[in-house]
Structure formats: C-alpha cells, structure tokens
Motif scaffolding. Structure first.
Motif, PDB file in Angstrom:
ATOM      1  N   ALA A 195     -19.288 -34.340 -31.002  1.00 24.26           N
ATOM      2  CA  ALA A 195     -19.307 -34.965 -32.328  1.00 24.26           C
ATOM      3  C   ALA A 195     -18.228 -36.039 -32.434  1.00 24.26           C
ATOM      4  O   ALA A 195     -18.446 -37.113 -33.021  1.00 24.26           O
ATOM      5  CB  ALA A 195     -19.117 -33.904 -33.398  1.00 24.26           C
ATOM      6  N   THR A 196     -17.051 -35.769 -31.874  1.00 24.12           N
ATOM      7  CA  THR A 196     -15.963 -36.741 -31.912  1.00 24.12           C
ATOM      8  C   THR A 196     -16.329 -38.013 -31.157  1.00 24.12           C
ATOM      9  O   THR A 196     -15.971 -39.126 -31.560  1.00 24.12           O
ATOM     10  CB  THR A 196     -14.686 -36.131 -31.304  1.00 24.12           C
ATOM     11  N   GLU A 197     -17.049 -37.856 -30.040  1.00 25.47           N
ATOM     12  CA  GLU A 197     -17.439 -39.005 -29.242  1.00 25.47           C
ATOM     13  C   GLU A 197     -18.623 -39.757 -29.839  1.00 25.47           C
ATOM     14  O   GLU A 197     -19.072 -40.769 -29.291  1.00 25.47           O
ATOM     15  CB  GLU A 197     -17.806 -38.559 -27.818  1.00 25.47           C
ATOM     16  N   GLY A 198     -19.166 -39.262 -30.939  1.00 25.11           N
ATOM     17  CA  GLY A 198     -20.286 -39.935 -31.578  1.00 25.11           C
ATOM     18  C   GLY A 198     -21.637 -39.363 -31.219  1.00 25.11           C
ATOM     19  O   GLY A 198     -22.663 -39.994 -31.468  1.00 25.11           O
ATOM     20  N   TYR A 248      -9.883 -21.793 -26.821  1.00 20.25           N
ATOM     21  CA  TYR A 248      -9.963 -20.508 -27.519  1.00 20.25           C
ATOM     22  C   TYR A 248      -8.921 -20.409 -28.638  1.00 20.25           C
ATOM     23  O   TYR A 248      -9.188 -19.829 -29.694  1.00 20.25           O
ATOM     24  CB  TYR A 248      -9.777 -19.354 -26.536  1.00 20.25           C
ATOM     25  N   VAL A 249      -7.750 -20.999 -28.416  1.00 18.41           N
ATOM     26  CA  VAL A 249      -6.682 -20.905 -29.417  1.00 18.41           C
ATOM     27  C   VAL A 249      -6.991 -21.760 -30.637  1.00 18.41           C
ATOM     28  O   VAL A 249      -6.804 -21.324 -31.787  1.00 18.41           O
ATOM     29  CB  VAL A 249      -5.335 -21.326 -28.792  1.00 18.41           C
ATOM     30  N   ARG A 250      -7.514 -22.973 -30.443  1.00 23.78           N
ATOM     31  CA  ARG A 250      -7.693 -23.918 -31.551  1.00 23.78           C
ATOM     32  C   ARG A 250      -9.123 -24.016 -32.051  1.00 23.78           C
ATOM     33  O   ARG A 250      -9.347 -24.329 -33.218  1.00 23.78           O
ATOM     34  CB  ARG A 250      -7.221 -25.313 -31.129  1.00 23.78           C
ATOM     35  N   TRP A 251     -10.102 -23.797 -31.169  1.00 24.34           N
ATOM     36  CA  TRP A 251     -11.491 -24.024 -31.565  1.00 24.34           C
ATOM     37  C   TRP A 251     -12.372 -22.781 -31.467  1.00 24.34           C
ATOM     38  O   TRP A 251     -13.563 -22.858 -31.721  1.00 24.34           O
ATOM     39  CB  TRP A 251     -12.106 -25.141 -30.719  1.00 24.34           C
ATOM     40  N   LEU A 305     -16.631 -27.938 -26.925  1.00 23.62           N
ATOM     41  CA  LEU A 305     -17.545 -28.948 -26.382  1.00 23.62           C
ATOM     42  C   LEU A 305     -18.411 -29.561 -27.481  1.00 23.62           C
ATOM     43  O   LEU A 305     -18.674 -30.767 -27.474  1.00 23.62           O
ATOM     44  CB  LEU A 305     -18.419 -28.321 -25.301  1.00 23.62           C
ATOM     45  N   ASP A 306     -18.847 -28.734 -28.434  1.00 22.67           N
ATOM     46  CA  ASP A 306     -19.631 -29.263 -29.560  1.00 22.67           C
ATOM     47  C   ASP A 306     -18.796 -30.226 -30.394  1.00 22.67           C
ATOM     48  O   ASP A 306     -19.271 -31.297 -30.791  1.00 22.67           O
ATOM     49  CB  ASP A 306     -20.130 -28.111 -30.435  1.00 22.67           C
ATOM     50  N   VAL A 307     -17.556 -29.829 -30.680  1.00 25.82           N
ATOM     51  CA  VAL A 307     -16.665 -30.699 -31.449  1.00 25.82           C
ATOM     52  C   VAL A 307     -16.363 -31.979 -30.668  1.00 25.82           C
ATOM     53  O   VAL A 307     -16.304 -33.081 -31.238  1.00 25.82           O
ATOM     54  CB  VAL A 307     -15.365 -29.954 -31.811  1.00 25.82           C
TER      55      VAL A 307
END
Length: 495
Positions: free
Chosen positions: A245-248, A230-233, A240-242
């Motif tokens: 995407a990070t994991e490909g 909640y603080v960063r995303w 979870l969406d980010v």
C-alpha cells in the motif's frame, strides 16, 4: 581472499582466469581513488541530507527523534552511519565517511573478480559502474541501493570462487547476501533467488555448503526485518500488505517506461509523467540488453560462468522494478548495473584484444579509437547528468536548511514537532521530531497532535499559497521565503 588455482584450470567446469595475465598498473585502485575524489570534491561540500536520508539517519542519530520508518524500509544503512553519528552530527563528516566506505567497498568487491576475469576487465567493470551518474551521486549518501549492488558483486564472485575450491568463499557468499538483504529486504530476496537457481541447476555450484551460505545469508539479513514486522505490524504478511500500500499498490505491471523516462532524473518519478530524455542520452540503456546477450554468446570457455551468472543475477534484481512498482527512481537499478558492468567490461576488452591481434595497423587503430570514443562519450554524458542532478539536489536540500533556520528563528526549538509538507527533512534539520496525519507516512492522530501542542512547539508546513489545515486555522502563520512553503505555529498552552 587468495585463490589457490592460478592457472587457466577448471574445477567441475568453473575456471579461473589465465594465470599468465600480468597485473601491471593497479587500474582498479585508480578507479576507486577517482571515485572517492569525485565524491569528496563535488558532493561533500554541496549536499545536505535529502528526504529519505533524513529518515534513515534519524533512526540512529542520538540527538534527534527518529522519523517515521515505513513498512518497506530496511535498517541496514543505519549500521554504516551509526559509528559517525555516535560521535558527531556533522553532515560533511558523515558524507566523507560514506565516501571512503563506498570507494573501499567498490575496490574490494570488484577485486574479488580478479582471479575470475583478470585485472583489466575487473578494473574496467568498476569504472563502468563508478562512472554512472547515480553511482557518483549516491556513493556518499545514506541510501541502500548502492550497497546492495556492491554486495551483489561480491556475492556472485564468492560463489564462483567457492566452486574453484576456496575454503573461505562460502563465508563471503553468506556475508554478501546478508548485507544485501539487510540493506533492502526485497533486493536480498531477488539476489538470492538466481543464486539458488544456479546452485540447483549448475553442477559446479551444486554443493550443500553453497546452498546453505545463500539461504543462511538471506535469513540472517532478513532477521531484523522479520522481528520488526511482528513487533510493529503484527506479522510478516501484514507488513508486506502495508508495504504494498505504501508503494502505491504493487502488482504485475510494466514499469520499464517509467524507468526510461527517469533515466536522467528526477531522482523520484512518482507519478512518472516527465518527458523522456533525448534518445541519444538513453542509447547506452537501450543497448545494455543486446550487449549482455553478446557477452554471453562470445565469452571464452574460462569466463563463461563469470559472464552468465552476473547477467542472471542482474536480471533478477531488476525484476521488481521493471514489473511491480507503479513509479520509478534511477537508483533502483544500481544493483543490476553493478553486475551488468562485469560482462560488458569483458565484451569490450575482448573486442579490444581481438582488434590488437588483427593484421593492418589502420584497422586496429580504427577499432580501438571507436571503442575509446564510445566509452569517453558515455562517461562524459554520465558526468554531465551527474552535475545536473547534483545541482538540483543541492537546491532542494538548501531549501530544507533554509526552512529549518527560519522555523527556529520563528520560535521553534527542541523539543518540537514538525508536520505537513516535507516534514521529515525539515524536521531533522530543525532538530525536531516529525509526524504526519495522513499519507504513506501517517504516524500521529489529530488527538495526539493536539496533546503535543500543549507540551512543545508544533509547526505544520503547507505549500506556499495554500490555506492552513482545518485544525491549524487559528495558528500563527510564518512565511518561509525562498522555500516555497508556509508554516503555521501552534499557540503554546499550558495543561
């Protein structure tokens, strides 16, 4: 913990190991000591911080700016490294601390199984797990996978000991699940799911305190990750969406082929197009599912639950790595291996016990000799792979140190910033901040980078022979011999 049930008695279908089985030589202690010795003698003198380690360690090192912490990561490893880093930034001291912790945790987690399967089987299980090359390589590294495995071993043992009537065992379930989740959120979830399924399906575990211990441990371990989401995303779903995407791009896919290809390395197979290892080197991995099935089918009544429950949790912990990720790393399955070692050790011990009871000295000797040769060959092959990957990791981390030393010699001094190829580990070694303009670790804009060049030394790293990025075409080039990289240093300007 002390289990009150010391006979082969049963509590609602869950049984302890026969109490008359002698403890004899402290084999488990010997396994833990050997595991510690391998790390102190071979890993500690040779291995500096790797790529991911630099990210994790920088979060709690007060001397160096924290590297970008991507969405899929969890911060549990920082709780293990922070006490040492608060005193010293020495990598050998950090390695020694983690080696001691991992050896002690290995002993403690498998010792919890002593009343359930007996001292010989829990020592053999610990040896099978500690003998894996990944376990040897990562025991003293600031990486979470090994710790998830050790916590999972403790959680499954405590759940069964709680069914035997041990009052403090539910607290052990809570702590173990919380540690696993704190180390790696996704693994904590995939550990909790089979534990909850066992609590709902298997009558001996169908108790509110046990369900509460599993759910509470999961919630406690996930709390920091959720708050940070909640603080960063802006929320859990966005994080979870980010993370995906990070994991490909996580989704339903078969990744078993990639895990098989990377069984003996590389440490990160992304994309995983390497040549598979020789079939003989992968036979143990291919034989693991049949061995687990055989263990479940042949386990005696008193050890039945202690066999199928770790298998169930091992399967759960392997699901995301077998069916969702588009890449592989050998360390991903460490938690599954830790749990699978328990039923395999039970099966091997049972075969040896039955062989000793058979008539005919020649047949007994042949069976025991074959078992010893198979175990010896497996351990020897694992140690050879460990030595090979240790040398590769040593070369890689030495290049990081060499690049950092040459950057500092070329005028990069803290406060400073490193961006580009291999920025996190080289930046950490150079005592600089790290950031990138693109990729999975994008953490700075071109405008912000330009502003940083006015305040502090900035270097961008590119693969040797590659041109400078467009924004750094007029920066001073600096060759970094022996690293495969070239640096471009920003001209210092005053605001």
């Amino acid at each position: 913990m002390t289990v009150r049930v010391r006979t082969a008695g049963t509590v609602h279908g869950v049984r302890a190991a026969p109490g008359h089985e002698p403890r004899g030589f402290p084999w488990l202690l010997l396994v833990a000591a050997a595991y510690l010795l391998v790390q102190l003698a071979l890993v500690l003198p040779r291995l500096n911080l790797g790529w991911d380690e630099s990210v994790y360690v920088s979060q709690v090192d007060p001397r160096i700016p924290a590297a970008y912490f991507s969405a899929p990561r969890s911060r549990g490893i920082g709780f293990l490294t922070a006490p040492v880093l608060a005193v010293t930034g020495s990598v050998p001291v950090l390695r020694a601390w983690l080696a001691l912790l991992s050896a002690a945790a290995l002993y403690g987690a498998f010792a919890l199984w002593r009343p359930l399967i007996g001292p010989v089987r829990c020592a053999l299980a610990a040896a099978l797990f500690a003998g894996l090359w990944t376990t040897q390589l990562y025991g003293s590294q600031a990486m979470p996978n090994l710790w998830v495995g050790i916590a999972a071993v403790a959680a499954v043992a405590c759940l069964q000991r709680a069914a035997l009537g041990e009052r403090r065992a539910p607290a052990g379930v809570f702590l173990a699940v919380a540690v696993a989740t704190l180390m790696r959120l996704s693994d904590g979830v995939w550990l909790a799911l089979p534990l909850l399924a066992a609590c709902l399906w298997h009558r001996p575990f169908r108790r509110p305190p046990l369900v509460a211990a599993v759910v509470g441990g999961l919630a406690a371990g996930a709390l920091q990750w959720v708050v940070e989401a909640y603080v960063r995303w802006g929320g859990v779903l966005h994080r979870l969406d980010v993370s995906s995407a990070t994991e490909g791009g996580m989704g339903l896919r078969w990744a078993g082929d990639a895990l098989w290809r990377s069984l003996d390395g590389p440490l990160l197979c992304r994309p995983c197009t390497v040549t598979p290892p020789p079939l003989a080197a992968t036979l143990w991995w291919l034989a693991l599912p049949p061995l687990l099935i055989a263990a479940c089918l042949t386990a005696p009544a008193y050890r039945r639950t202690a066999t199928w429950l770790p298998v169930l949790c091992a399967v759960g912990l392997s699901v995301p790595y077998l069916f969702t990720l588009p890449y592989a790393a050998p360390r991903f399955l460490l938690p599954a291996y830790a749990l699978a070692a328990l039923p395999v050790a039970g099966l091997v011990t049972d075969i040896a016990v039955r062989a000793r009871g058979r008539p005919g000295r020649g047949r007994r000797c042949l069976t025991l000799t074959v078992l010893c040769l198979l175990l010896g060959a497996h351990m020897g092959q694992q140690f050879a792979v460990f030595a090979h990957n240790l040398r590769g990791s040593e070369r890689t981390t030495r290049r990081y140190l060499l690049a950092a030393a040459q950057l500092r010699k070329g005028g990069l001094h803290e406060p400073c910033l490193v961006t580009g190829t291999q920025a996190p580990p080289i930046g950490y070694a150079a005592r600089c901040a790290s950031a990138n303009l693109g990729g999975n670790n994008r953490s700075i804009t071109l405008t912000a980078l330009g502003e940083r060049t006015r305040r502090e030394p900035v270097a961008v790293l590119v693969t040797e022979g590659s041109p400078a990025p467009s924004y750094a075409r007029h920066w001073r080039p600096l060759t970094l011999p022996g690293t495969g990289l070239t640096a471009f240093l920003a001209p210092r300007t005053t605001p």
